[in-house]
Design a protein around this motif. Structure first.
Motif, mmCIF file in Angstrom:
data_model
loop_
_atom_site.group_PDB
_atom_site.id
_atom_site.type_symbol
_atom_site.label_atom_id
_atom_site.label_comp_id
_atom_site.label_asym_id
_atom_site.label_seq_id
_atom_site.Cartn_x
_atom_site.Cartn_y
_atom_site.Cartn_z
ATOM 1 N N ALA A 1 9.176 -3.418 9.261
ATOM 2 C CA ALA A 1 9.791 -2.186 8.757
ATOM 3 C C ALA A 1 9.710 -1.055 9.780
ATOM 4 N N LEU A 2 8.654 -1.066 10.582
ATOM 5 C CA LEU A 2 8.481 -0.034 11.610
ATOM 6 C C LEU A 2 9.170 -0.394 12.918
ATOM 7 N N PRO B 1 7.020 -25.425 1.687
ATOM 8 C CA PRO B 1 6.170 -24.270 1.392
ATOM 9 C C PRO B 1 6.819 -22.932 1.765
ATOM 10 N N VAL B 2 8.142 -22.883 1.805
ATOM 11 C CA VAL B 2 8.849 -21.730 2.354
ATOM 12 C C VAL B 2 9.042 -20.617 1.326
ATOM 13 N N ILE B 3 8.861 -19.390 1.801
ATOM 14 C CA ILE B 3 9.172 -18.189 1.030
ATOM 15 C C ILE B 3 10.120 -17.352 1.876
ATOM 16 N N VAL B 4 11.144 -16.816 1.229
ATOM 17 C CA VAL B 4 12.139 -15.967 1.872
ATOM 18 C C VAL B 4 11.713 -14.518 1.668
ATOM 19 N N PHE B 5 11.586 -13.760 2.758
ATOM 20 C CA PHE B 5 11.174 -12.360 2.690
ATOM 21 C C PHE B 5 12.381 -11.473 2.953
ATOM 22 N N PHE B 6 12.602 -10.535 2.040
ATOM 23 C CA PHE B 6 13.769 -9.677 2.137
ATOM 24 C C PHE B 6 13.452 -8.412 2.919
ATOM 25 N N ASP B 7 14.477 -7.915 3.590
ATOM 26 C CA ASP B 7 14.366 -6.718 4.405
ATOM 27 C C ASP B 7 14.269 -5.491 3.505
ATOM 28 N N GLY B 8 13.456 -4.557 3.900
ATOM 29 C CA GLY B 8 13.371 -3.283 3.188
ATOM 30 C C GLY B 8 12.018 -3.066 2.548
ATOM 31 N N ILE B 9 11.617 -1.806 2.577
ATOM 32 C CA ILE B 9 10.411 -1.361 1.885
ATOM 33 C C ILE B 9 10.872 -0.386 0.817
ATOM 34 N N PHE B 10 10.329 -0.545 -0.378
ATOM 35 C CA PHE B 10 10.806 0.196 -1.528
ATOM 36 C C PHE B 10 9.658 0.930 -2.218
ATOM 37 N N THR B 11 10.000 2.058 -2.827
ATOM 38 C CA THR B 11 9.053 2.770 -3.686
ATOM 39 C C THR B 11 9.516 2.691 -5.139
ATOM 40 N N GLU B 12 10.796 2.359 -5.329
ATOM 41 C CA GLU B 12 11.373 2.211 -6.668
ATOM 42 C C GLU B 12 11.634 0.721 -6.933
ATOM 43 N N THR B 13 11.778 0.367 -8.192
ATOM 44 C CA THR B 13 12.083 -1.006 -8.580
ATOM 45 C C THR B 13 13.560 -1.304 -8.326
ATOM 46 N N ILE B 14 13.823 -2.461 -7.761
ATOM 47 C CA ILE B 14 15.186 -2.923 -7.512
ATOM 48 C C ILE B 14 15.581 -3.868 -8.645
ATOM 49 N N SER B 15 16.845 -3.852 -9.017
ATOM 50 C CA SER B 15 17.351 -4.742 -10.062
ATOM 51 C C SER B 15 17.093 -6.195 -9.683
ATOM 52 N N MET B 16 16.652 -6.978 -10.654
ATOM 53 C CA MET B 16 16.379 -8.406 -10.435
ATOM 54 C C MET B 16 17.617 -9.129 -9.916
ATOM 55 N N GLY C 1 0.831 -1.202 0.000
ATOM 56 C CA GLY C 1 0.000 0.000 0.000
ATOM 57 C C GLY C 1 0.863 1.249 0.000
ATOM 58 N N ASP C 2 0.248 2.400 -0.205
ATOM 59 C CA ASP C 2 0.946 3.688 -0.209
ATOM 60 C C ASP C 2 2.143 3.695 -1.155
ATOM 61 N N SER C 3 2.002 3.034 -2.306
ATOM 62 C CA SER C 3 3.058 2.955 -3.330
ATOM 63 C C SER C 3 4.343 2.318 -2.813
ATOM 64 N N GLN C 4 4.216 1.471 -1.806
ATOM 65 C CA GLN C 4 5.373 0.773 -1.246
ATOM 66 C C GLN C 4 5.246 -0.720 -1.510
ATOM 67 N N HIS C 5 6.403 -1.349 -1.628
ATOM 68 C CA HIS C 5 6.416 -2.796 -1.841
ATOM 69 C C HIS C 5 7.685 -3.378 -1.235
ATOM 70 N N CYS C 6 7.696 -4.683 -1.142
ATOM 71 C CA CYS C 6 8.909 -5.394 -0.745
ATOM 72 C C CYS C 6 9.022 -6.618 -1.639
ATOM 73 N N TYR C 7 10.092 -7.364 -1.428
ATOM 74 C CA TYR C 7 10.371 -8.503 -2.294
ATOM 75 C C TYR C 7 10.514 -9.782 -1.483
ATOM 76 N N ALA C 8 10.231 -10.888 -2.159
ATOM 77 C CA ALA C 8 10.380 -12.208 -1.563
ATOM 78 C C ALA C 8 10.799 -13.169 -2.672
#
Length: 161
Positions: A141-142, A32-47, A19-26
């Motif tokens: 993040a908070l 059934p495991v998913i790895v969640f990365f630290d950080g909230i972003f408003t811009e696209t990060i390189s793959m 929400g609020d134009s923010q996203h994160c990556y996993a």
């Protein structure tokens, strides 16, 4: 017309809308495991850079987060060796006994009795729904406690005398 189901594949990179134009990556790891990365972003990060981000946490997540496109797959990259390892989780039964657990294909739901010390710092063996993970990512993040994590914490029985 029915929407096409997306196949869950190891290495898939997911973008999670907060929400609020923010996203994160996993990144999808072993079922059934998913790895969640630290950080909230408003811009696209390189793959290429996403799999090298610091890890916030690893969780078992309901498959529909990927297969129904709740979290879109934006690419795929090999897992780093650390993220390819099957994490251990803890379980606690209704008699307050603790167990170490992991669900890798090879081990077929390995589980063994554990002490409290064995379980400190591990995630609870639970399958998370996407909306609860989003709550947790925001709280992470908070730097504040997350209610879903609190509910799953090890229950230490009180000693009455």
């Amino acid at each position: 017309m029915a929407s096409k189901r997306i196949r869950r594949r190891i290495g898939d990179i997911l973008q999670i809308d907060l929400g609020d134009s923010q996203h994160c990556y996993a990144q999808v790891a072993g079922e059934p495991v998913i790895v969640f990365f630290d950080g909230i972003f408003t811009e696209t990060i390189s793959m290429e850079d996403i799999p090298r981000l610091p890890v916030a946490f690893r969780l078992a997540v309901s498959n529909y987060a990927v297969t129904r496109g709740v979290w879109p797959v934006i690419g795929s990259r090999p897992l780093t060796p650390e993220n390819a390892e099957e994490p251990f989780f803890y379980k606690q039964d209704n008699r307050d006994r603790l167990f170490l657990y992991h669900s890798s294909f090879a081990a077929q739901n390995y589980e063994r009795p554990a002490s409290l010390a064995d379980c400190i710092g591990l995630e609870c063996a639970a399958v998370w729904d996407p909306e609860h993970v989003v709550d947790r990512l925001r709280d992470h993040a908070l730097g504040q406690p997350n209610r879903w994590v609190e509910i799953l914490k090890i229950k230490i029985p009180s000693i009455s005398g």
